[in-house]
Scaffold this motif. Structure first.
Motif, PDB file in Angstrom:
ATOM      1  N   ARG B  48      75.446 -18.103  51.748  1.00  0.00           N
ATOM      2  CA  ARG B  48      76.067 -17.223  51.031  1.00  0.00           C
ATOM      3  C   ARG B  48      77.091 -17.781  49.982  1.00  0.00           C
ATOM      4  O   ARG B  48      76.837 -17.154  48.698  1.00  0.00           O
ATOM      5  N   ALA B  51      74.658 -18.990  47.465  1.00  0.00           N
ATOM      6  CA  ALA B  51      73.919 -17.968  46.546  1.00  0.00           C
ATOM      7  C   ALA B  51      75.000 -17.158  45.748  1.00  0.00           C
ATOM      8  O   ALA B  51      74.723 -16.235  44.949  1.00  0.00           O
ATOM      9  N   ALA B  53      77.319 -14.974  46.980  1.00  0.00           N
ATOM     10  CA  ALA B  53      77.756 -13.882  47.639  1.00  0.00           C
ATOM     11  C   ALA B  53      79.305 -13.816  48.205  1.00  0.00           C
ATOM     12  O   ALA B  53      79.936 -12.875  48.355  1.00  0.00           O
ATOM     13  N   PRO B  73      77.045 -13.811  41.826  1.00  0.00           N
ATOM     14  CA  PRO B  73      75.640 -14.075  42.365  1.00  0.00           C
ATOM     15  C   PRO B  73      74.554 -13.943  41.172  1.00  0.00           C
ATOM     16  O   PRO B  73      73.589 -14.544  41.151  1.00  0.00           O
ATOM     17  N   HIS B  74      74.781 -12.757  40.330  1.00  0.00           N
ATOM     18  CA  HIS B  74      73.491 -12.591  39.481  1.00  0.00           C
ATOM     19  C   HIS B  74      73.377 -13.672  38.279  1.00  0.00           C
ATOM     20  O   HIS B  74      72.434 -13.904  37.960  1.00  0.00           O
ATOM     21  N   THR B  77      71.166 -16.353  40.210  1.00  0.00           N
ATOM     22  CA  THR B  77      69.949 -16.162  40.029  1.00  0.00           C
ATOM     23  C   THR B  77      69.483 -16.480  38.541  1.00  0.00           C
ATOM     24  O   THR B  77      68.240 -17.239  38.619  1.00  0.00           O
ATOM     25  N   LEU B  83      68.048 -15.997  47.091  1.00  0.00           N
ATOM     26  CA  LEU B  83      68.242 -16.030  48.592  1.00  0.00           C
ATOM     27  C   LEU B  83      67.599 -14.814  49.329  1.00  0.00           C
ATOM     28  O   LEU B  83      67.250 -13.688  48.735  1.00  0.00           O
ATOM     29  N   MET B 102      62.603  -5.656  41.123  1.00  0.00           N
ATOM     30  CA  MET B 102      63.925  -5.920  41.337  1.00  0.00           C
ATOM     31  C   MET B 102      64.104  -7.331  41.327  1.00  0.00           C
ATOM     32  O   MET B 102      65.183  -8.166  40.925  1.00  0.00           O
ATOM     33  N   GLY B 104      62.344  -9.614  40.047  1.00  0.00           N
ATOM     34  CA  GLY B 104      62.013 -10.173  38.860  1.00  0.00           C
ATOM     35  C   GLY B 104      63.020  -9.676  37.678  1.00  0.00           C
ATOM     36  O   GLY B 104      62.754  -9.625  36.511  1.00  0.00           O
ATOM     37  N   TYR B 105      64.255  -9.002  38.290  1.00  0.00           N
ATOM     38  CA  TYR B 105      65.202  -8.482  37.203  1.00  0.00           C
ATOM     39  C   TYR B 105      65.449  -9.257  35.964  1.00  0.00           C
ATOM     40  O   TYR B 105      65.438  -8.697  34.910  1.00  0.00           O
ATOM     41  N   ARG B 108      63.053  -8.553  33.152  1.00  0.00           N
ATOM     42  CA  ARG B 108      62.719  -7.394  33.172  1.00  0.00           C
ATOM     43  C   ARG B 108      62.309  -6.798  31.403  1.00  0.00           C
ATOM     44  O   ARG B 108      61.742  -5.807  31.270  1.00  0.00           O
ATOM     45  N   ARG B 151      60.046 -11.214  47.029  1.00  0.00           N
ATOM     46  CA  ARG B 151      61.028 -10.591  46.063  1.00  0.00           C
ATOM     47  C   ARG B 151      61.914 -11.655  45.550  1.00  0.00           C
ATOM     48  O   ARG B 151      62.152 -11.987  44.197  1.00  0.00           O
TER      49      ARG B 151
END
Lengths: 305, 239
Positions: B48, B51, B53, B73-74, B77, B83, B102, B104-105, B108, B151
């Motif tokens: 965590r 990633a 979190a 976290p975002h 990514t 994760l 999601m 593959g946000y 988008r 995902r």
């Protein structure tokens, strides 16, 4: 048509109209709760601001300054109230909610909503004074009559605008990337962050949508209110009841509960008298809390937002 | 080999209580690295931390030479870390396809790319294609794990972090998942694998770190770790 039947139809129409008004207010509350697990106590004041913006847009800007006909002025005022609600939501989120949220506190943002409420009410009191304003919708005078049943163009407008707003919200949540991300945030906030979803942005967006709905609700409700700086409070109590009956955070439940409460209210006025409305609605609320505290359709384990 | 991920002396805490201290390890490009250890050793917490979190209160995390210690976290990514969380954590009321979207946000704005990636995931796990319109909450555990894995891959990560991918799954499904992990790695994605099933983990990874009560107590090539008497005894259940 027999009398009883036309009476039932008439009161159902009145009830659906009332219900649509409540839904416009309750949707924002439930949306914010569904996405961020928070109650927004300032929501009522966003409704009041919407009503005042609509009133002044119609009476000062549209008809006086732009020389528009009254009906067009009222329609324009609905758009302005929607925009004013959205802008107010954006500003309050940026100035108050977002900074508090970023500090990772749960309680402070909640209390801040009460602070924002007091601020907005007293700000409006300073601007508009305590004396209620007269807000007449030009569409309320135009009545349609079918046999013994009649309703005004205002009724038609409210139902049409509410239906359009609900449809737009549904399409947004169901078919757009951002809308799906909003649902993802509401289902599992931490995991949505791991997907690369920017939660602060989406929470801000939720507040803007909820506030825009509240502002628009103010423009639609305004003509039915005793419009003073505390006007929103009279509706918000019922909106909270609807949100609870519908299952906190559950959009479909809120819509259903809103219409249901509207219809119950209309029949209460018909058979028991207007003075008993709150009694009936809150007996219903308490019954729901005892019998089915998860709300009308929560048992299907429905998705919230 | 260039280090893709470098973790230097991080300390992660829940409130006041430190769950991991002085954690240092690295993942090289193209490598599979595993963290093994008993329940509560701090493996999940460490993952965590990688990633985002959880943010470490000490130490430094570098990814592709960039300091990402304070990144939320975002943004990690976006940088290329994905994760697969413990317990899969699929969005239960979104459909399989929506869950993948999601993942593959970050793409988008490129609908064609997202569609292409979804097709690739569904080629890898045909079960997901069969169930693309079904709510993720209605899938079986194995299917949910396939979905969680796909995902995470939707963001085209350079580093895939997996937290207990075998948890609660039937042995056959576990084999299939680990086969996919090796295939994903062969295609160029580095993998950081946290696993209680040390046997699988050591057979899959090239290098491993052993964690105990919030610290790394041993490390080395998995081939060596498998022969280490203490590890055999503690985690592999044989002498």
């Amino acid at each position: 048509m027999p009398d009883l039947l036309s009476l039932v139809v008439q009161q159902t129409i009145n009830g659906v109209y009332l219900g649509c008004l409540y839904v416009m207010v309750a949707l924002g509350l439930t949306l914010i709760y569904g996405v961020m697990n928070q109650i927004n106590f300032a929501h009522a004041d966003f409704v009041t601001v919407g009503a005042f913006v609509a009133l002044f847009t119609m009476t000062r800007l549209a008809t006086k300054m732009l020389g528009m006909p009254e009906v067009a002025g009222y329609l324009l005022s609905i758009v302005f109230a929607l925009g004013a609600g959205a802008l107010l939501g954006l500003a309050v989120n940026a100035a108050v909610f977002a900074p508090l949220r970023d500090r990772g506190d749960e309680l402070r943002p909640l209390i801040a909503t009460i602070g924002v409420s007091v601020l907005l009410e007293n700000g409006q009191l300073a601007l508009f004074g305590p004396i209620p304003y007269q807000f007449d919708s030009p569409l309320a005078k135009e009545t349609l009559r079918f046999g013994k049943i009649f309703f005004s163009l205002q009724n038609v407008l409210v139902v049409a605008v509410s239906a359009a707003a609900v449809a737009a919200l549904y399409a947004f949540l169901k078919f757009t990337f951002l809308g799906k991300a909003l649902r993802a945030v509401s289902q599992d906030r931490e995991t949505s962050g791991l997907m690369g979803i920017n939660q602060s942005f989406l929470i801000g967006l939720t507040i803007v949508i909820a506030s825009a709905l509240a502002g628009m609700g103010g423009a639609l409700l305004g003509p039915g209110l005793v419009l003073d700086p505390f006007a929103g409070a009279t509706v918000i109590v019922k909106a909270f009841a609807i949100v609870i009956i519908g299952g906190f955070g559950n959009l479909a439940g809120t819509i259903l509960a809103g219409i249901l409460v509207g219809i119950i209210e209309a029949f209460t006025i018909q058979y028991l008298g207007a003075g008993l409305i709150d009694l009936v609605v809150f007996v219903l609320l308490l019954t729901m809390l005892v019998v089915k505290p998860t709300g009308l359709i929560a048992e299907r384990r429905e998705e919230n937002v | 080999m260039a280090a893709l991920l470098e973790v230097e002396g991080i300390e992660l805490a829940y409130g006041e209580v430190a769950a991991c201290r002085e954690i240092a390890f690295a993942v090289a490009e193209g490598e599979i690295v595993t963290l093994i250890g008993a329940n509560g050793a701090g493996k999940t917490t460490t993952l965590r931390g990688v990633a985002g979190a959880m943010l470490p209160r000490k130490g430094r995390i570098a990814f592709m030479g960039q300091d990402i210690t304070r990144l939320p976290p975002h943004e990690r990514t976006l940088a290329g870390i994905a994760l697969v969380p413990e317990g899969r954590r699929v969005f239960p009321f979104l459909t399989v396809r929506e869950n993948l979207e999601m993942g593959g946000y970050k793409f988008r704005r490129d609908a064609a790319k997202v569609r292409g990636l979804i097709e690739r995931m569904m080629d890898m796990f045909p079960r997901l294609r069969e169930r693309h319109d079904q709510r993720a909450g209605t899938l079986s555990g194995g299917e949910q794990q396939m979905l969680a894995l796909s995902r995470a891959l939707m963001s085209e990560p350079k580093l895939l972090c997996l937290d207990e991918p075998s948890l609660g799954l039937a042995p056959l499904v576990v084999q299939e998942i680990f086969k996919s992990i090796r295939a994903i790695n062969a295609a160029g994605t580095s993998v950081l694998l946290v696993e209680q099933n040390a046997q699988y983990a050591l057979a899959t990874a090239a290098r491993g770190y052993v964690m105990q009560t919030g610290a790394i107590v041993a490390s080395g090539a998995c081939a060596d770790l498998r022969l280490d008497e203490r590890i055999k005894e503690a985690y592999l259940g044989r002498k």
